[in-house]
Design an enzyme around this catalytic site. Sequence first.
Site, PDB file in Angstrom:
ATOM      1  N   ASP A  55       0.858  -1.186   0.000  1.00 63.20           N
ATOM      2  CA  ASP A  55       0.000   0.000   0.000  1.00 63.20           C
ATOM      3  C   ASP A  55       0.890   1.231   0.000  1.00 63.20           C
ATOM      4  O   ASP A  55       2.025   1.196   0.488  1.00 63.20           O
ATOM      5  CB  ASP A  55      -0.908   0.003   1.239  1.00 63.20           C
ATOM      6  CG  ASP A  55      -1.969   1.098   1.220  1.00 63.20           C
ATOM      7  OD1 ASP A  55      -2.310   1.565   0.118  1.00 63.20           O
ATOM      8  OD2 ASP A  55      -2.452   1.470   2.304  1.00 63.20           O
ATOM      9  N   HIS A  56       0.387   2.306  -0.569  1.00 62.30           N
ATOM     10  CA  HIS A  56       1.038   3.606  -0.451  1.00 62.30           C
ATOM     11  C   HIS A  56       0.546   4.311   0.812  1.00 62.30           C
ATOM     12  O   HIS A  56      -0.637   4.242   1.149  1.00 62.30           O
ATOM     13  CB  HIS A  56       0.702   4.499  -1.652  1.00 62.30           C
ATOM     14  CG  HIS A  56       1.406   4.139  -2.915  1.00 62.30           C
ATOM     15  ND1 HIS A  56       0.734   3.902  -4.096  1.00 62.30           N
ATOM     16  CD2 HIS A  56       2.723   3.989  -3.203  1.00 62.30           C
ATOM     17  CE1 HIS A  56       1.604   3.626  -5.050  1.00 62.30           C
ATOM     18  NE2 HIS A  56       2.818   3.672  -4.530  1.00 62.30           N
ATOM     19  N   HIS A  68      -4.898   4.306   0.109  1.00 58.86           N
ATOM     20  CA  HIS A  68      -5.961   3.406  -0.360  1.00 58.86           C
ATOM     21  C   HIS A  68      -5.568   2.658  -1.638  1.00 58.86           C
ATOM     22  O   HIS A  68      -6.357   2.564  -2.577  1.00 58.86           O
ATOM     23  CB  HIS A  68      -7.271   4.169  -0.570  1.00 58.86           C
ATOM     24  CG  HIS A  68      -7.812   4.788   0.681  1.00 58.86           C
ATOM     25  ND1 HIS A  68      -8.340   4.033   1.706  1.00 58.86           N
ATOM     26  CD2 HIS A  68      -7.880   6.077   1.085  1.00 58.86           C
ATOM     27  CE1 HIS A  68      -8.724   4.843   2.689  1.00 58.86           C
ATOM     28  NE2 HIS A  68      -8.451   6.075   2.343  1.00 58.86           N
ATOM     29  N   HIS A  69      -4.364   2.080  -1.633  1.00 59.04           N
ATOM     30  CA  HIS A  69      -3.906   1.308  -2.785  1.00 59.04           C
ATOM     31  C   HIS A  69      -3.476  -0.106  -2.395  1.00 59.04           C
ATOM     32  O   HIS A  69      -2.408  -0.564  -2.815  1.00 59.04           O
ATOM     33  CB  HIS A  69      -2.731   2.020  -3.476  1.00 59.04           C
ATOM     34  CG  HIS A  69      -3.040   3.414  -3.907  1.00 59.04           C
ATOM     35  ND1 HIS A  69      -2.067   4.389  -4.030  1.00 59.04           N
ATOM     36  CD2 HIS A  69      -4.217   3.999  -4.250  1.00 59.04           C
ATOM     37  CE1 HIS A  69      -2.628   5.514  -4.424  1.00 59.04           C
ATOM     38  NE2 HIS A  69      -3.932   5.305  -4.563  1.00 59.04           N
ATOM     39  N   PRO A  70      -4.268  -0.853  -1.607  1.00 59.69           N
ATOM     40  CA  PRO A  70      -3.864  -2.221  -1.264  1.00 59.69           C
ATOM     41  C   PRO A  70      -3.769  -3.079  -2.511  1.00 59.69           C
ATOM     42  O   PRO A  70      -4.615  -3.002  -3.405  1.00 59.69           O
ATOM     43  CB  PRO A  70      -4.980  -2.701  -0.328  1.00 59.69           C
ATOM     44  CG  PRO A  70      -6.163  -1.863  -0.682  1.00 59.69           C
ATOM     45  CD  PRO A  70      -5.598  -0.521  -1.062  1.00 59.69           C
TER      46      PRO A  70
END
EC number: 1.1.3.12
Length: 507
Positions: free
Chosen positions: A293-294, A447-449
């Site tokens: 994630d980021h 919110h980049h899982p």
Amino acid sequence: MAQYDVAIIGAGSAGALIAARLSEDPARNVLLIEAGGRPSDPDILKPSMWPAIQHRSYDWDYKTTPQEGAAGRSFAWARGKGLGGSSLLHAMGYMRGHPADFAAWAEATGDERWSWEGLLPSFMANEDHVSGGDGIHGKDGPMPVWIPDDEVSPLTQAFMTAGNALGLPRIPDHNTGQMIGVTPNSLMIRDGRRVTVAEAWLTPEVCARPNLTIMTGTLTRRLKLEKSHVSAIELAGPEGLATVTASEIILSAGSLESPALLMRSGIGRENVLREAGVTCRVKAPELGLNLMDHLLGAGNLYATKKHLPPSRLQHSESMAYMRAGDFSAGGQPEIVVGCGVAPIVSESFTAPAPGNAYSFLFGVTHPTSRGEIRITGDAPDSPLIIDPRYLQTQNDRNLFRAALGAAREIGHRPELAEWRDHEILPKSLAASQDIDTFIAKAVITHHHPSGTCRMGKDEMSVVDADLRLRGLDNLYVVDGSVLPSLTAGPIHAAVQAIAENFTTGFK
């Protein structure tokens, strides 16, 4: 028992596109299964309502375990539940990534289809870009890509001017292959409204196709396996339990629910399944691992000299990508600084009233920390253990320090003097330990899982270069979970390109 040629599980950023593309063939009988409904909240369409629309009925609203690297905090992970998936909730940014990101994918898979050049036709096929038709941006595709101009806040204009003065080039957008520089964010917006993947691909004409069936409010409980074949899909819908069959199954439930469904079905790591009371039927030693994630630091906060009008877009109007420690260097980005036209801070801090402050967000483009997801039982409502293991590598901590330093250097530039009264956060930080403590309190999820069903050429990878799950002959995984590594920016554009690329080769 209903039978289909293809069943797609999940109607989000990948699944909606796949259903539309595959049902173009009238001879192919396609089923699209979605756990959520058809959200009608008008706030979804208002860009300025991001991120306030999180935690509503169309958000799965997951929680992570407490994170040692983030001051012991648990994070809320917004994931869309309904036709459109997380495109119902995301920040609408459209950034393909850097060519080097996709070179890493091609190396990981041994397949040039996943390179920048290999994916470019898929990116372009999806896009209706304001610069479309120039050979690098798509035109007349389903998804609008808009670059704001006069709509950008004067604060953001000053932010970009400051970055330019430090050596960052002014670039036309983030999607030409050059990401380093300053530009307004490209957005999936048309006529001032968010466009979800459901609106873009599941149009009334597509939904009316006689060979496309869409089930909403229908949870996929598990996949029934017979040897190396998925023989049936067990569902729970508005009319109770049901079972359907399909010759080919495409799993597009996202980076959390895709691995969770596979585990509930007996696919995965033997020890994880055993602890959850599930019999292992297909070994997948890395399923649920490689969780990426980021993060963004929220934030480098400034008080304003005068009232700051609210954003007409989505608060975070410009992400400036750069190398660490050198504003004038080119190549693959390492860090990012974003202009937030609002006092965006983590829950560790108290935000001033809107209009009185603004934040510069800061982050690392390619974090090396990796986490995992586990199931705790065989029922769909059994809680998931989500442990991203944020900020667990020295690489990530070092680059986050550099990102904060870059944000503060931009923030104190004379080009921003019209707006800056004084810095509120983090004020003076002398030692590296103090900087790390502040960052641990400040970070929020971008919110980049992704990555939990990574694709690769090695036998340990969950899916192969064709996105077929290893060990099964009729099951594919097509969503953000297959990313072997992160792109430099938001992953939504890349997930759409993955789905488009998959459909072109699907027989």
